[in-house]
Design a protein around this motif. Sequence first.
Motif, PDB file in Angstrom:
ATOM      1  N   UNK A 231       2.344   7.320  -5.591  1.00 15.12           N
ATOM      2  CA  UNK A 231       1.515   6.265  -6.159  1.00 15.12           C
ATOM      3  C   UNK A 231       1.076   6.690  -7.560  1.00 15.12           C
ATOM      4  N   UNK A 232       0.528   5.751  -8.334  1.00 11.88           N
ATOM      5  CA  UNK A 232       0.177   6.055  -9.729  1.00 11.88           C
ATOM      6  C   UNK A 232      -0.779   7.229  -9.840  1.00 11.88           C
TER       7      UNK A 232
ATOM      8  N   UNK B 210      -1.801   8.970   5.248  1.00 12.17           N
ATOM      9  CA  UNK B 210      -2.510   8.196   4.237  1.00 12.17           C
ATOM     10  C   UNK B 210      -2.913   9.046   3.025  1.00 12.17           C
ATOM     11  N   UNK B 211      -2.080   8.950   1.990  1.00 14.87           N
ATOM     12  CA  UNK B 211      -2.270   9.807   0.812  1.00 14.87           C
ATOM     13  C   UNK B 211      -1.525   9.184  -0.367  1.00 14.87           C
ATOM     14  N   UNK B 212      -1.995   9.421  -1.592  1.00 11.21           N
ATOM     15  CA  UNK B 212      -1.285   8.869  -2.756  1.00 11.21           C
ATOM     16  C   UNK B 212       0.073   9.509  -3.004  1.00 11.21           C
ATOM     17  N   UNK B 213       0.301  10.700  -2.482  1.00  8.51           N
ATOM     18  CA  UNK B 213       1.580  11.371  -2.709  1.00  8.51           C
ATOM     19  C   UNK B 213       2.096  12.027  -1.452  1.00  8.51           C
TER      20      UNK B 213
ATOM     21  N   UNK C 203       0.844  -1.199   0.000  1.00 10.63           N
ATOM     22  CA  UNK C 203       0.000   0.000   0.000  1.00 10.63           C
ATOM     23  C   UNK C 203       0.876   1.244   0.000  1.00 10.63           C
ATOM     24  N   UNK C 204       1.058   1.834  -1.175  1.00  7.55           N
ATOM     25  CA  UNK C 204       1.927   2.994  -1.292  1.00  7.55           C
ATOM     26  C   UNK C 204       1.278   4.255  -0.745  1.00  7.55           C
ATOM     27  N   UNK C 205       0.021   4.154  -0.323  1.00  8.20           N
ATOM     28  CA  UNK C 205      -0.626   5.298   0.320  1.00  8.20           C
ATOM     29  C   UNK C 205      -0.223   5.409   1.791  1.00  8.20           C
ATOM     30  N   UNK C 206       0.426   4.411   2.327  1.00  5.87           N
ATOM     31  CA  UNK C 206       0.905   4.457   3.711  1.00  5.87           C
ATOM     32  C   UNK C 206       1.960   5.557   3.810  1.00  5.87           C
TER      33      UNK C 206
END
Length: 1010
Positions: free
Chosen positions: A915-916, A408-411, A386-389
Amino acid sequence: MKFPLVVILTTCLLCLFSCQTQETEKEAPDFNSLSDEEKRNAGNALLGLKTHPKLETVLFASEPMLVNPTNMDIDARGRVWVTEGFNYRIQIHKDHPVEEKGDRIVILEDEDGDGKADTSKVFYQGMDINSALGILVLDNKVIVSCSPQVLVLTDTDGDDEADKKEVWFTGIGGEQHDHGVHAFVFGPDGKLYFNFGNSGTQLLDKDGNPVVDKSGAVIDNTGKPFRQGMVFRCNVDGSEVEVLGHNFRNNYEVAIDSYGTLWQSDNDDDGNRGVRINYVMEYGNFGYTDELTGAGWRSKRTGMHDSIPIRHWHQNDPGSIPNLLQTGAGSPTGILVYEGKLLPKEFQSQIIHVDAGPNVVRSYPVQNDGAGYKASIINLLEGNKDQWFRPSDVCVAPDGSLFVADWYDPGVGGHGVGDLRKGRIFRVAPKGTAYKTGKQEIASVVDGIDALKSPNMAIRYLGWSYLEKAGQESEAALKDMWKSSDQVERARALWLLTGMPGKGEAYLSEAIKDDNPDIRIAAIRAVRARMADAKPFLKKVLTDPSAQVRREVAIALRNDSSADAEDMWVQLALQHDGTDRWYLEALGLGAENKSDQLYKKWLAEAGDGWNNATGRDIIWRLRDDRVVDKLTDLISDEKESWSRRLRYFRALDFHNQDVVNTALLSLLDRKHSNQEQVVMTALSHFSPEFINKNNKVKGLLNDLLASYRGTPEYLQLVGQLNLQSEMPQVFALALDSATSRLGVEAMKLLIDKNQKSLILSGMDGRNGMTVVELLGKVDSWGAVGILNDILLSKDGGRQVQEKVMFALGNSRRGQRQIISIIEKGELPTGLDSVAVEVFMASGHTDLREKAGSLLQSQEISEGKSFQPIMQLVKMEGDATNGEAVFKGTCIACHQVDGQGIDFGPKLTQIGSKLAKSALFKAILDPAEAISFGYEGYDIKLKNGTEARGYISSNTENYIELTTMGGMADRYMKKDIESMEEIEGSLMTSMAMTMNEQELVDLVEYLGQLK
């Protein structure tokens, strides 16, 4: 055979349990098999994480109990206090909702002892704590760090709501910025420690007056003497602030162990794989910018290291403290020293750190290394799936377990935010360990001693405060603690015992002779804090077998100019082994403001034997101008490697220029086997005024120019010394090297030196198209002005005009110029279709819309549209094709593994950071998240010249602006009329040049860069 009913039931229950367990294990889905919506569900949070095999992770709390946790603390009752960042960067994220009441501080509590939070209550809410980056709970007082202020909120009636608000500090830069003021922590000495990143800039008191350091210096980042990010110590009431280290980039939080040793992480300029962990040697310069000028690490200097992560921190400069550990790319945040017993041995008394960039919680086992330390890495918790970690902080609970806050966020980084509604708190502990909470009441000395031993800072504060107030009533119990076999407990007791009136000196005398060097180090620090004259104690450890102990003695001598202190410093210097950089820098700190007396005494002791490894190191580090002659002797010593000789050249920059000019003149009278290298390097260290006045040096310069023509070194000399007579040769070099970066640099130099007529002379004959192409690669108003003249010239043919249009289309400046030409009705006939083609590929939405309106082209105005990001994420990409797309577009501004133009952030490990979905967002809307340090500025000079780029150096005398193409221009501040930060990003949305599949392929490629 018959079985008793109880056996049958038991067997059935065991079978049922076994089947359920197997079924549960079988049913536990793989995180990657989940839909995107399911992945983001807090119930599946643990599936995306990998925990150290000796530990387990439990979800303690999640949304909607909290959102976007920026920082946290754990109180004496085991409750988790969280600062939220819902309103993060609301001034730039115009499309995000705003909580009109402001951000919150929430208290999460496990009321039933099941290890999960049951309640979430609001302690305080207000616009004055939007995205606060620090919280410290000290009994009923809560210190909140939120630029531009540090606030103290007090709960006076025990109802878990703030009743009173005080301002401790104000005027701190970095409002709503990750590089502002960060959390306070409580130290074993009863002091508070905190820091700010390089947007902090200054510290003012509650009335707006500058805060003055104990040394008498105003605390600001002007270089007199402090620069960039800083770490501080103060009393528990905020008084007597002292700067303990400076010249960090974004030292996000500070940690302190029981011996009084400070540890920090620091973030590099994005993309340079230079994130570092620091042991904070007190009063040190940590090298983010040039100590002398404030120039950025990219600015050319003698002896720059080949490795960018090392060059980034000026590690080759005398006076820069070494780094403990380089950890690569990242966005480091919370840090602590774990002094509990619950976690396994490998984590005890070690640094625990969270890095939101690579989605990881780490430990850094530290080992002694001479007068300093070295460290390795153990991962505790990873967002491997989970790259949102995005771990933002880590704290120790009263039972010794770790709590980790997850933004907790995509970037991460660049002030971007992709999710506002989520946030998690995890508990990490040995497997099967229940969470133990409970109210900590200090009603006796025994309670105070128990509290002082706690791994939790809030409890420790309560114990320290009770025992300190009890005074000599607590001495017997503290003395027992001092006699313990536990070294951490002994150190904690020592700090209180040494502060007892009439008693402290005896304990200091005992501690400074202790068998444990860490205790001796703590004793020296306590001596500095408690005694008016530390020297009688310091003399007892002047020849200590531990280099770390002697390091502390050197630092303790820093502000002592007595003859005794000078003699002690010399004795310490004579014990330097010539290889220990930590020890050398401690000697340098101890020599501040008295190098002249120390050098004379040291040289008298060293005698003719000074020219050994020890002596050369000390000559390199001392700031007495009398060492300059010896530095030139070392430069001439051909037994030394050239890299070592360059090191001595660099040391010359830290001495009086007139003294250096004279010494360099004598250096040039000597013969060297690499004479050209020596002369070339020496010329770069003379002052230009001296070169112009000295015929001998002028002659050497002319010989050197002839030898180096056609090289980057040649351009550097011509530009640095403003040699007008060389401009025709520079123009010839530009034409001959038109397809390389050297040719662009040569053209840029011609423009900077106002050689317009010379450039235009090249339009005659076969060189015209080459000149236009080169001008199109130089992003400056000077280049745009010349292209404009060529375009509007009646002598230019159609083919040249089209070439000029595309050259102008390479930059925002050029596109603005085309629009201006169209508005004035001056666009040459027949070029409308070329203009349409130029603006169709423009990544600047505002200019594209303007051009579409002027050219009446709906195709330009609408531009390209893509599916929503969440649909793009589901599309399958081809990384091989994506690499080709990158090389055809992004490489004009970004590097991967050293390939490409060094303008925007390096992308070598961008897949670890975003994250993507965040990658798509960054490409489609680069203005949404601008990496710190890459904000664009428009500069206007008094002569009317304009420039646009990001500031790569900002010194007292000049600004260095890096422009598109990765070239740096230097502008003297006296020549600047105005400088304004631009709205949006310098980067264009390159998506305008791609189709949808190419965009997806590009993201697939970038996502694999880890």
